[in-house]
Design a protein around this motif. Structure first.
Motif, short mmCIF file in Angstrom:
data_model
loop_
_atom_site.label_atom_id
_atom_site.label_comp_id
_atom_site.label_asym_id
_atom_site.label_seq_id
_atom_site.Cartn_x
_atom_site.Cartn_y
_atom_site.Cartn_z
N MET A 95 0.83 -1.16 0.10
CA MET A 95 0.02 -0.21 -0.09
C MET A 95 1.19 1.43 0.09
O MET A 95 1.86 1.30 0.83
CB MET A 95 -0.81 0.03 1.24
CG MET A 95 -2.19 -1.19 1.13
SD MET A 95 -3.14 -1.03 2.78
CE MET A 95 -3.79 0.28 2.91
N LYS A 96 0.54 2.24 -0.87
CA LYS A 96 1.23 3.66 -0.74
C LYS A 96 -0.03 4.62 -0.14
O LYS A 96 -0.92 4.29 0.24
CB LYS A 96 1.27 4.06 -2.14
CG LYS A 96 2.58 3.37 -2.95
CD LYS A 96 2.86 4.10 -4.18
CE LYS A 96 1.52 4.15 -5.24
NZ LYS A 96 2.08 5.04 -6.61
N ASN A 97 0.85 5.56 0.25
CA ASN A 97 0.02 6.70 1.01
C ASN A 97 -0.90 6.23 2.20
O ASN A 97 -2.27 6.68 2.05
CB ASN A 97 -0.65 7.48 -0.19
CG ASN A 97 -0.07 7.90 -1.24
OD1 ASN A 97 1.30 8.08 -1.34
ND2 ASN A 97 -0.86 8.25 -2.61
N VAL A 98 -0.19 5.52 2.97
CA VAL A 98 -0.94 4.90 4.07
C VAL A 98 -1.35 5.98 5.10
O VAL A 98 -0.57 6.77 5.30
CB VAL A 98 -0.07 3.86 4.53
CG1 VAL A 98 -0.86 3.36 5.99
CG2 VAL A 98 0.19 2.77 3.66
N ILE A 99 -2.69 5.92 5.34
CA ILE A 99 -3.31 6.77 6.33
C ILE A 99 -3.78 5.90 7.64
O ILE A 99 -4.78 5.29 7.16
CB ILE A 99 -4.34 7.89 5.76
CG1 ILE A 99 -3.64 8.62 4.58
CG2 ILE A 99 -4.84 8.46 6.83
CD1 ILE A 99 -4.63 9.50 3.85
N LYS A 100 -3.23 6.27 8.68
CA LYS A 100 -4.02 5.54 9.60
C LYS A 100 -5.33 5.84 10.31
O LYS A 100 -5.56 7.33 10.22
CB LYS A 100 -3.22 5.56 10.87
CG LYS A 100 -2.08 4.45 10.75
CD LYS A 100 -1.40 4.24 12.26
CE LYS A 100 -0.66 3.05 12.18
NZ LYS A 100 -0.03 2.53 13.48
N THR A 101 -6.53 5.20 10.18
CA THR A 101 -7.64 5.70 10.67
C THR A 101 -8.01 4.58 11.61
O THR A 101 -7.62 3.70 12.15
CB THR A 101 -8.58 5.54 9.29
OG1 THR A 101 -9.73 6.21 9.68
CG2 THR A 101 -8.53 4.29 8.66
N GLY B 127 -5.14 3.42 2.08
CA GLY B 127 -3.95 3.71 1.08
C GLY B 127 -4.40 3.23 -0.12
O GLY B 127 -5.59 2.80 -0.68
N VAL B 128 -3.72 3.21 -1.12
CA VAL B 128 -3.66 2.91 -2.41
C VAL B 128 -2.88 1.86 -3.14
O VAL B 128 -1.53 1.73 -2.27
CB VAL B 128 -3.62 4.38 -3.44
CG1 VAL B 128 -4.67 5.05 -3.14
CG2 VAL B 128 -2.14 4.83 -3.33
N CYS B 129 -3.19 1.06 -3.81
CA CYS B 129 -2.41 -0.03 -4.44
C CYS B 129 -1.12 0.53 -5.08
O CYS B 129 -1.37 1.65 -5.81
CB CYS B 129 -3.18 -0.79 -5.47
SG CYS B 129 -2.14 -2.19 -6.10
N GLU B 130 -0.06 0.06 -4.85
CA GLU B 130 1.23 0.54 -5.62
C GLU B 130 1.39 0.19 -6.90
O GLU B 130 1.98 0.83 -7.80
CB GLU B 130 2.54 -0.21 -4.87
CG GLU B 130 2.47 -1.53 -4.98
CD GLU B 130 4.05 -2.15 -4.73
OE1 GLU B 130 4.77 -1.35 -4.39
OE2 GLU B 130 4.06 -3.34 -5.22
N SER B 131 0.60 -0.77 -7.34
CA SER B 131 0.33 -1.39 -8.85
C SER B 131 -0.59 -0.27 -9.62
O SER B 131 -0.07 -0.05 -10.62
CB SER B 131 0.29 -2.86 -8.52
OG SER B 131 0.22 -3.17 -9.97
N CYS B 132 -1.80 -0.43 -9.12
CA CYS B 132 -2.79 -0.07 -10.07
C CYS B 132 -3.58 1.45 -9.36
O CYS B 132 -4.26 1.88 -10.16
CB CYS B 132 -3.95 -1.06 -10.32
SG CYS B 132 -4.76 -1.08 -8.91
N GLY B 133 -3.08 1.84 -8.29
CA GLY B 133 -3.83 3.15 -7.78
C GLY B 133 -5.13 2.77 -7.10
O GLY B 133 -5.65 3.85 -6.64
N ALA B 134 -5.55 1.78 -7.15
CA ALA B 134 -6.94 1.49 -6.55
C ALA B 134 -6.79 1.76 -4.96
O ALA B 134 -5.85 1.52 -4.33
CB ALA B 134 -7.66 0.22 -6.86
#
Ligand SMILES: [Zn+2]
Length: 51
Positions: free
Chosen positions: A16-22, A33-40
């Protein structure tokens, strides 16, 4: 810090990229977060950590 999660779009486990804890309404920790591969967008529920 990085997390892995299951990407619904890739149908694979991805970093995961752009991980935000919640936190969820019931108090459990989660990360968004967003998938490092496809951005989903990805969402992962964390195991409750004992401090
Ligand atoms: Zn993906």
């Amino acid at each position: 810090m990085s997390y892995k999660g299951y990407c619904m779009r890739c149908r694979e486990h991805r970093e995961m990229k752009n991980v935000i804890k919640t936190a969820m309404k019931n108090g459990r920790n989660a990360v968004k977060g967003v998938c490092e591969s496809c951005g989903a967008g990805m969402y992962k529920i964390l195991p409750s950590d004992k401090k």
